[in-house]
Scaffold this motif. Sequence first.
Motif, PDB file in Angstrom:
ATOM      1  N   GLY A 390      44.585  39.933  41.828  1.00  0.00           N
ATOM      2  CA  GLY A 390      43.250  39.781  41.257  1.00  0.00           C
ATOM      3  C   GLY A 390      43.259  39.074  39.928  1.00  0.00           C
ATOM      4  N   VAL A 391      44.150  38.107  39.796  1.00  0.00           N
ATOM      5  CA  VAL A 391      44.264  37.386  38.544  1.00  0.00           C
ATOM      6  C   VAL A 391      43.422  36.119  38.624  1.00  0.00           C
ATOM      7  N   PRO A 392      42.594  35.838  37.660  1.00  0.00           N
ATOM      8  CA  PRO A 392      41.912  34.562  37.668  1.00  0.00           C
ATOM      9  C   PRO A 392      42.926  33.438  37.460  1.00  0.00           C
ATOM     10  N   PRO A 393      42.737  32.273  37.933  1.00  0.00           N
ATOM     11  CA  PRO A 393      41.567  31.761  38.637  1.00  0.00           C
ATOM     12  C   PRO A 393      41.730  31.791  40.148  1.00  0.00           C
ATOM     13  N   THR A 394      42.062  32.911  40.727  1.00  0.00           N
ATOM     14  CA  THR A 394      42.149  32.984  42.194  1.00  0.00           C
ATOM     15  C   THR A 394      40.964  33.765  42.731  1.00  0.00           C
ATOM     16  N   GLY A 395      40.758  33.646  44.039  1.00  0.00           N
ATOM     17  CA  GLY A 395      39.602  34.263  44.680  1.00  0.00           C
ATOM     18  C   GLY A 395      39.584  35.768  44.535  1.00  0.00           C
ATOM     19  N   GLY A 396      40.760  36.385  44.512  1.00  0.00           N
ATOM     20  CA  GLY A 396      40.821  37.838  44.457  1.00  0.00           C
ATOM     21  C   GLY A 396      40.127  38.391  43.228  1.00  0.00           C
ATOM     22  N   PHE A 397      40.124  37.623  42.173  1.00  0.00           N
ATOM     23  CA  PHE A 397      39.477  38.085  40.952  1.00  0.00           C
ATOM     24  C   PHE A 397      37.984  38.281  41.157  1.00  0.00           C
ATOM     25  N   ILE A 398      37.379  37.289  41.832  1.00  0.00           N
ATOM     26  CA  ILE A 398      35.938  37.328  42.034  1.00  0.00           C
ATOM     27  C   ILE A 398      35.524  38.576  42.787  1.00  0.00           C
ATOM     28  N   SER A 399      36.218  38.810  43.918  1.00  0.00           N
ATOM     29  CA  SER A 399      35.770  39.928  44.755  1.00  0.00           C
ATOM     30  C   SER A 399      36.009  41.253  44.032  1.00  0.00           C
ATOM     31  N   LYS A 400      37.120  41.336  43.345  1.00  0.00           N
ATOM     32  CA  LYS A 400      37.361  42.589  42.622  1.00  0.00           C
ATOM     33  C   LYS A 400      36.296  42.792  41.540  1.00  0.00           C
ATOM     34  N   TRP A 401      35.895  41.731  40.963  1.00  0.00           N
ATOM     35  CA  TRP A 401      34.840  41.791  39.949  1.00  0.00           C
ATOM     36  C   TRP A 401      33.583  42.429  40.513  1.00  0.00           C
ATOM     37  N   TYR A 402      33.187  41.953  41.692  1.00  0.00           N
ATOM     38  CA  TYR A 402      31.987  42.514  42.321  1.00  0.00           C
ATOM     39  C   TYR A 402      32.183  43.984  42.673  1.00  0.00           C
ATOM     40  N   ILE A 403      33.364  44.267  43.191  1.00  0.00           N
ATOM     41  CA  ILE A 403      33.591  45.659  43.616  1.00  0.00           C
ATOM     42  C   ILE A 403      33.559  46.576  42.402  1.00  0.00           C
ATOM     43  N   LEU A 404      34.203  46.140  41.318  1.00  0.00           N
ATOM     44  CA  LEU A 404      34.186  46.943  40.110  1.00  0.00           C
ATOM     45  C   LEU A 404      32.762  47.115  39.598  1.00  0.00           C
ATOM     46  N   GLY A 405      32.000  46.005  39.712  1.00  0.00           N
ATOM     47  CA  GLY A 405      30.603  46.100  39.290  1.00  0.00           C
ATOM     48  C   GLY A 405      29.874  47.178  40.070  1.00  0.00           C
ATOM     49  N   GLY A 406      30.100  47.210  41.363  1.00  0.00           N
ATOM     50  CA  GLY A 406      29.455  48.218  42.201  1.00  0.00           C
ATOM     51  C   GLY A 406      29.882  49.613  41.800  1.00  0.00           C
ATOM     52  N   ALA A 407      31.175  49.771  41.537  1.00  0.00           N
ATOM     53  CA  ALA A 407      31.676  51.093  41.176  1.00  0.00           C
ATOM     54  C   ALA A 407      31.065  51.559  39.861  1.00  0.00           C
ATOM     55  N   ILE A 408      30.884  50.613  38.950  1.00  0.00           N
ATOM     56  CA  ILE A 408      30.286  50.996  37.669  1.00  0.00           C
ATOM     57  C   ILE A 408      28.824  51.363  37.853  1.00  0.00           C
ATOM     58  N   GLN A 409      28.126  50.604  38.711  1.00  0.00           N
ATOM     59  CA  GLN A 409      26.731  50.954  39.010  1.00  0.00           C
ATOM     60  C   GLN A 409      26.617  52.390  39.494  1.00  0.00           C
ATOM     61  N   ASP A 410      27.620  52.781  40.231  1.00  0.00           N
ATOM     62  CA  ASP A 410      27.593  54.117  40.829  1.00  0.00           C
ATOM     63  C   ASP A 410      28.225  55.148  39.894  1.00  0.00           C
ATOM     64  N   ASP A 411      28.756  54.728  38.778  1.00  0.00           N
ATOM     65  CA  ASP A 411      29.535  55.607  37.902  1.00  0.00           C
ATOM     66  C   ASP A 411      30.641  56.295  38.665  1.00  0.00           C
ATOM     67  N   ASN A 412      31.267  55.550  39.536  1.00  0.00           N
ATOM     68  CA  ASN A 412      32.290  56.172  40.377  1.00  0.00           C
ATOM     69  C   ASN A 412      33.647  55.952  39.731  1.00  0.00           C
ATOM     70  N   TYR A 413      34.099  56.985  39.009  1.00  0.00           N
ATOM     71  CA  TYR A 413      35.340  56.792  38.241  1.00  0.00           C
ATOM     72  C   TYR A 413      36.560  56.823  39.148  1.00  0.00           C
ATOM     73  N   LEU A 414      36.443  57.534  40.239  1.00  0.00           N
ATOM     74  CA  LEU A 414      37.565  57.564  41.187  1.00  0.00           C
ATOM     75  C   LEU A 414      37.851  56.154  41.674  1.00  0.00           C
ATOM     76  N   ALA A 415      36.795  55.457  42.070  1.00  0.00           N
ATOM     77  CA  ALA A 415      36.980  54.103  42.574  1.00  0.00           C
ATOM     78  C   ALA A 415      37.547  53.205  41.485  1.00  0.00           C
ATOM     79  N   LEU A 416      37.002  53.361  40.275  1.00  0.00           N
ATOM     80  CA  LEU A 416      37.478  52.532  39.167  1.00  0.00           C
ATOM     81  C   LEU A 416      38.967  52.754  38.933  1.00  0.00           C
ATOM     82  N   ALA A 417      39.339  54.024  38.882  1.00  0.00           N
ATOM     83  CA  ALA A 417      40.734  54.346  38.605  1.00  0.00           C
ATOM     84  C   ALA A 417      41.632  53.794  39.703  1.00  0.00           C
ATOM     85  N   THR A 418      41.181  53.938  40.964  1.00  0.00           N
ATOM     86  CA  THR A 418      41.995  53.453  42.073  1.00  0.00           C
ATOM     87  C   THR A 418      42.186  51.951  41.976  1.00  0.00           C
TER      88      THR A 418
END
Lengths: 488, 119, 330, 98, 497
Positions: A390-418
Amino acid sequence: MIFSEADTILYALVIPLVGAIAIALAGRWPNVRETVTLTTAVCLAVVVWSLVPSLQAGGRPELQLGEMLPGLRIAFKVEPLGMLFAALASGLWIVNSVYSIGYMRGNNEKNQTRFYICFAIALAAAVGVAFSANLLTLFIFYEVLTISTYPLVAHKGDEATVRSARVYMGILLGTSIGLLLPAMIWTYSIAGTLDFTPGGILEGKIAEPLVGLLLLMFAFGIGKAALMPIHRWLPAAMVAPTPVSALLHAVAVVKAGVFTVTKVFVYIFGIDFLFNQPSHRLIIWFACFTIVVSSFIALRQTNLKRLLAYSTIGQLSYVVLAASVLKPLSEVGASMHMMAHAFGKITLFFAAGAIYVASKKTEITDMRGIGRRMPWTMAAFAVGALSMIGVPPTGGFISKWYILGGAIQDDNYLALATLVASTLLNAAYFLPFIFAAFLYEEDVKPVKPHGEAPWPMVAALTFTALLTFAFFLFHQPIADLEAQILVK
Amino acid sequence: MAVLGLYNYFIFAVLLMIGLYCILARTNIIKSLIGLTIFQGAVFLLYISTDKIDGGTAPIIQEGVENQIFANPLPQVLILTAIVVGISTTALALAVTVRIKEAYGTIEEDKIQEMDREL
Amino acid sequence: MITIVFSLFLLTMLVIVAVGILRTDNLFTAVMLSGIFSLIMAANFFILDAADVALTEAVIGAGISTVLFLGALALTAEYDRSPPVGTWVPLLTSSALGGVIIFATLQAPRLGDPNAVVHKHVAPWYLDRTPELIDVPNVVTAVLASFRGYDTLGEVFVVFIACIGVMSLLGRVRPRRDSIEEDEFDKRTDNLRHHLIPRVVGKMLVPFIVLFGLYVQFHGDFGPGGGFQAGALIAAGVILYSLLEGGPRGRELVPEWFSSLLVALGAFTYTCVGVVSMAMGGRFLDYSVLSHDPVHGQHMGILIIEAGVGMTVTGVMITIFHAFSRRGIR
Amino acid sequence: MEWVYFGTSIAILVTMVLAVVRGLIGPTIFDRVLAVNMFGTKTVLFLAVISFLSGRPDFLDLALAYALINFIGVLAVLLFFQSRGVRRDAEAEREADK
Amino acid sequence: MTLYDQLPALVVVVLLFTAPITYMLRLHGFPWFSAMAAVVTSFVVACSLAATTIGGETIIYEMGGWPAPYGIVLHIDALSALMAMLITGASSAALIFGAKSLADEVGEETAPAFFAAWLLCTAGLVGMVITGDAFNIFVFMEISSLSTYVLISAGPDRRALISTYRYIVMGTVGATFYLIGVGFLYMVTGTLNTADLAERVGQVEDIRLVLVAAGFVSVGLAIKAAVFPLHSWMPNAYTFAPNAVTVFIAAASTKVSLYVLMRVDYAIFQNSIANHDIQLTFFLVPLGVLALFAGSMLAIYEKNLKRLLAYSSVAQIGYIALGISMTSVAGLTGAIVHMFNHGLIKGGMFMAVACLALRYRTVNVANLAGAGKAMPWTMAAFVVGGLGLIGVPLTPGFISKWYLVLAALDEGWLGALLVAIILISSLLAVIYVWKAIEVAYFGEPRSNAVPVTEEAPLVMLIPTWIVVLAGIWIALDTSVTVGLASIAAKTLLGVEL
C-alpha cells in the motif's frame, strides 16, 4: 451502436464459448490455436468495454434468457460493480494470454489445447458471474467457474497435483452446495425473489439472530472469498501452472468470491438494513482474523507461490472487511481494492512464473540475487509488492485509503488496527525477499546460466506493473462509477 | 363362538408366518418357492373368508328357487385372478430356477453367493 | 355352525401340513404335501361357498402346480441340503407379522356374519342386477367377465407373459452336454408306455378330460367354471397324454407352434373384443354395443372372451409343461 | 337326512386326517404317494357329500374335476419316480467321466 | 364416443393390443418395430392426456361401461398423466436407443418374446398409474413385474438369473403385502374403487384393520419401490439386466410403486386415520434419510458403474420418500417432480453407460480410463447427467431439490436438519459422480487394455442426447412438469387449486 445493449451482454457470454470451440477445432495447429485465443480475448474485451459508456451515463442494460420457476430467472443486468469485475477479467485475459503463450511454450507443457479451452470457459463463467442479475444466475456461473478450473489446476496430472485439485474442488463445491445454496433457497423462501435489488430484498423480512446465521452461511458459502477457515483451497490451487494462478487465482476466481460477497451485502441484504443488525460485526471479526493470521502464515512460507497465495487470502479479506464495514466509502474501497489487488497480484504471479520458466526455481531461499539476472522481472515484482503493502504511488495505496476512510467513518478501531498491522506484516514478508533478490550474491550458480524469461512474459508483466501505477493516477472515474452502487 | 368365527383369520396369520419364515430362513430355492406358494395361499384364504354369509350358498342363481342367500361373488372373482397370477409367478420362478441350476450346478443360495464372490 | 366345524377341521389340517412342508428337507415330500395343502385349501373354499375358486384351486394348485414343481425337481435337486440360515431374524419378522394380523382381526366380522360391511355395499348390487343386466346365472362369471372384465384381461396377460418368460428362459439355451437329451431319456424310461393299466385307462380318459374341459368352458355361465378352469383342464388332458406317451409324442399331438400361437391368439381375441366395442361406440370392453339387445351383446361378449381366456390358458399350460419336459434330465 | 350327510362328512374328514398323518410321517416315498392319492379320493367324496348337504347337487361337477386331476397328479408322481432311476444312472455316469 | 373420449383407455390398450401381435408375427425386425410404434403411440396419447389434465381436470373412464364402484374405472388426473408420460417416454427412448444393443443381446429367436414382454411391462406400469381401482393396481403390478423379470433374465451374465430370482421373491412378497392390505380395506369398506374407498374408509369405526392395512400397503409398496432397507433386490437387477432394459426400468419402474404409495396414502388413509401424516412421516423420514446416506456411501465404494448408479438410485428414492413424507404442497411437488426428473437423468446416464459398455465391454470404473477422449459425446452426456444427480442448477435435479429444500425449510428446526441432510447427500453425490468422471477424463489407460478409439454409434448417441437435452429443457422451462406436479400435489392434499 450496431447491436442493442442486451445483445452485447449475450455476446460477452457467447464469445468465449465460441472461442473455446474454435480452440478445440484448431487444437492441432498451435499457432492458429493461440491466435484464436488472443483474438477471442481481444473481442471479449472490446465487447465488454463497449458497455462502459452507457453505464457511466447511468444505464443498466438487462437481458433475460428464461424463467425456471416463478421468480427464478436466468437473467443478466450490468451494474457498476459487475462492470468493474468483467472489465478487469476480460482486459487482463489479453495480457495473460500473451503471457500464457510464453509460459506454456517455454515449459513444454502437455495438453495445451485443453488448457486454452478451459481457460476460455472459465472466462465466460467469470463474465457470467459479473453480469448476473440475480443470485441464481450468479450461482450457476460460480459453479461453472469452479468446475472449469479443475482441469487447469490438475493440469500437471501427477498424484500430488490431483490430490490438491481435489481439495480445491472439494472445498469450493462443498461450501457452495452445502452453505451457499441453502442460504439462497432460504432467502428465496423469505423474500420470494433472488434479484439483485439496490437497497436489498431482505429488509424487514428477517430478524436477528437468523440474520446472523444467514450472513454467516453466505460468507462461508462463498468459498472463493477464502475467509479462514475455508481458505485451504487457495494454497492447494498453487499446483496449477502459473498463468492459471495469475489470472484465475489473482483475478477471476478469487475476485468472483469477494465480488459475490459484496453483491450479497449490497443488493441482497442492503447495507442500511445490515448496518442495523449487530451480527454484521461477526464478519468483520472473521475478516480481521483472516488478514492477520494469513499474513503470519505467509511470513513462514518458503515457496514463492504459496507465499503469494497466503498474501491473496489476506488481501481478499480486505475486500470482505471493507464490504462488511458497510459505509459508503468502504464499499467503494472494496471495489477499488478488487482492481488494485488484481493488477498487483497478477504482476507478482507473472514474475513468479517468469522466474520458474527461466530458472526452474520455486523456493524463496534459492532466489537470492536473482534480481541481477532478471532485473525487469524483479522490478515488476517489487512494484507489485509495494502495491500489496500500500505504498504510493501504486494502486494499493488508493484502495487502502478508501477502506481506511470507511473504517474511520464507522469509528471502527478494530478494522483500523488490523489494516495497520497487516501493512506492517506485508512489508515484513515482501521486503526482505526483494532486498535479497537485488542485493545479495547468488549462493549457488544455476546449472544453466539464464537471463530473462521469454519476451511475451516479460512484456506482460511489465505491462501489468505499469497498470499498477496507472491505477494510482487515474482512479477517479472508477471511483465515481462505483459510487453509483449505493444509489437506491 | 365369536372366537371360532375368527379362526380363519388366525389360520391366515399362521400360514403367512410359516410362508414368510420358509422364504426367509431357507436358502434352497425350491423350498423358498414352496414357501412363497403357502404365503400366497394364505391370502386366498383371507379373501375367501370374507365372502361367506350364514345360510348362504354359492352365487349361482338357480331357476325357480326363491329367497336364496348368496355368498359375495366379488372376493371370489379377485381370488380367481390371484390364483392365476400365483401360478404364473411360480412357473416363471421355476424356469429361472432350472436355469440357475444349469448355470451354477446348485440351487442353494448360499453356495451361489460364494461362487459369485469368487469371480 | 356346520361350516365352522368343517372349517376347524380343514384349517387345522392346513396348518399341520404347512408345518410339515416347512420341516421336511426332502423336496419331493414338500411338493407332495403342498399338493395336499392345495386340496385342503380347495375343499375349504368349497365349504365357504366359493365353488369357482375351489375348482380353480384344485385344478391349478393341486394339479398344474404339482406337475410343474415335479418337473423342476427332476431338473434340479431332490433334497434341501442347506442348514437354515440365522433363524432369529426370520422368526422375529414372521412372528411380528402374525402378531400384527391377529391384533388387527380381533374385531373383524366373524365368519359368515350377515351384517359384515362386505355384504352390504357393492356385492348386493351384483347379485340384484346381474339377472337384469347380463342374465347369466353364475354371478361370479358375470362379475369376472363383464363388470370386472378389465381385471380379467390383465390376468390373461399375466399368464401370457409367464408363458413368454418360460419360453425365453427354457426354449433358447441348449442344455449342457452332460445332461441327457429327452429322446435318450425317453428311450431309457419308455415313460409309462409299457405299463399297461395306466396306459389304457389313462388314454381312455384323455378325450373325456378334454370333453369335460369343454363342458366347464361353456357351462361356466350356468355352473362353476369358465375359461381358466377349462383351459387348465384341457391342458391337463394333453399333459396326461404326454405323461403316458412321452414328451415327443405329446408335442406331436399339440405342436409347440400351435400352443404358443394359441396363447397369443387368446389374448388377442380378448383385446379385440374390447377394441371392437370401442369401434362400435362403446367403452372398452362394453359388450352391450355388440348386439342390438344389450343383454344379448353381453352374452356374446362373455362367450367370446371366455373362449379367448380358455385358449390362452390351455396354450400357456401346455407350452410351459413342454418347455419343462423338453429340457431333458440332468 | 341331513345328519347322515353330516356324520358321513365328519367320518371322511377323519380319514383325511389319517391320510395326512401318513403323508407326514412317511417313512417311505410310497407311503407318501399313497397318502396323496388317498387324500385326493377322500376330497372327492367329501365334496360330493357336502354338495348334497348344502342342497346343491349340481356341484358334483367339481368332484369330477378333482378326481381327474388326482389321477393325473399321481401319474406324474409315478413318472417322476421312474425317471429318478435314470437320473441317478446319469449322475453316476457323470461321476465316472470325471 | 369420439376418439378423444377413448384416449384414456387407448394409452394402455394400444400396448396390450400390440403385444400378442408382436409375439405372433415372426418377421425379421418386426418385433422391435411394432413395439416401438405402439410405445410411441402410447406416448403421444399420454401427452395429450397431460395436456387435458394440466388445467386440473380429472378424467374418469368407465371400463366396460359400468359405473364406479361396480365396474373398474380409469382415473386420470395431473399426477397419473405425468407418470404415464414418464413411463411411455422412457420406454420409447430406451427402445429406440436399444435398437442396436438389444439386437446383439437378445438375438433373433427370442426377439418376439422379448419385445412382447417389453410392451407388457410398459402396459403394466401405465395401467397401474391410470387405474382407479385398488385391485386392478395389483393385476397390472403383476403384469409389469412378471415382464420385468423376463426382461432382466435376458441379461447375458449368469448372475442375471440369480438377480431375477431374488427380484421375483421380493417382488412377489411386496405385491402380496399390497394384496393383504387391499383385502383388509375391502373387509371394512366393501369396495375396491379408490375414490369410494377414500370416502367409506373415513366412516369405519374400528380403525385397527385400516391401520394394519395402511402398514401392509406401505411396506409392500416400499419393497417394490426399493426404499431402503428393502432395496436389496434392486442393484443387482439393474446391473445384470440388458443395458436398454436397465435404462427403462431405472427410469420408470420403481417410481410407479412410489406413485401408488403416494396415491394410496394420501387419497385413502390421510383422511381417515387420525395423524396419518405423522405416521407416514415417521415411517418414511428415517428410511429416506438412511437411504440418502447408505445409498450414497455404497455408491462411493462401488466399482461397477451400473451398480454405482443403482445405489445412487437408492439414494435418489430417498429424496422422493422425504418429499412424500413432508405432507406439504412444496414437498409433494418436489417429490413428484423428482420422480420425473430423476427418471430422465438416470435414463440418460444409463444410456451413456450402455454406450460405454458397447465399446469397452466392461463397466468397471477403473477400466474406463481415457473414455473422456475416446468417447467425448458419451462422456459429456454422462457428465450432464451426473450434474443432474448432484443437483447443479440448469439441470433437472436442481428443480426438484429446490422444492424439497423449500418444503423442508417450512418444517422448522427439524426441517433445517433435513436441509442439511439433503445437502450433505448432494455432496456425497459429487464424490461418486466425480469418481467416474475423474477416471474417464484424467485417468491413464492401463497398459494391457485394448485401446478404444471409436465413439458410440449415432443410433445410440442421438437418443442419449435427446434425453439429456430434454432434461435440460425441463430444467429451463418447468411449466409442464412443475405445473402438473403442483396441481397433482394440491389434488392429493385436497387443497383448492
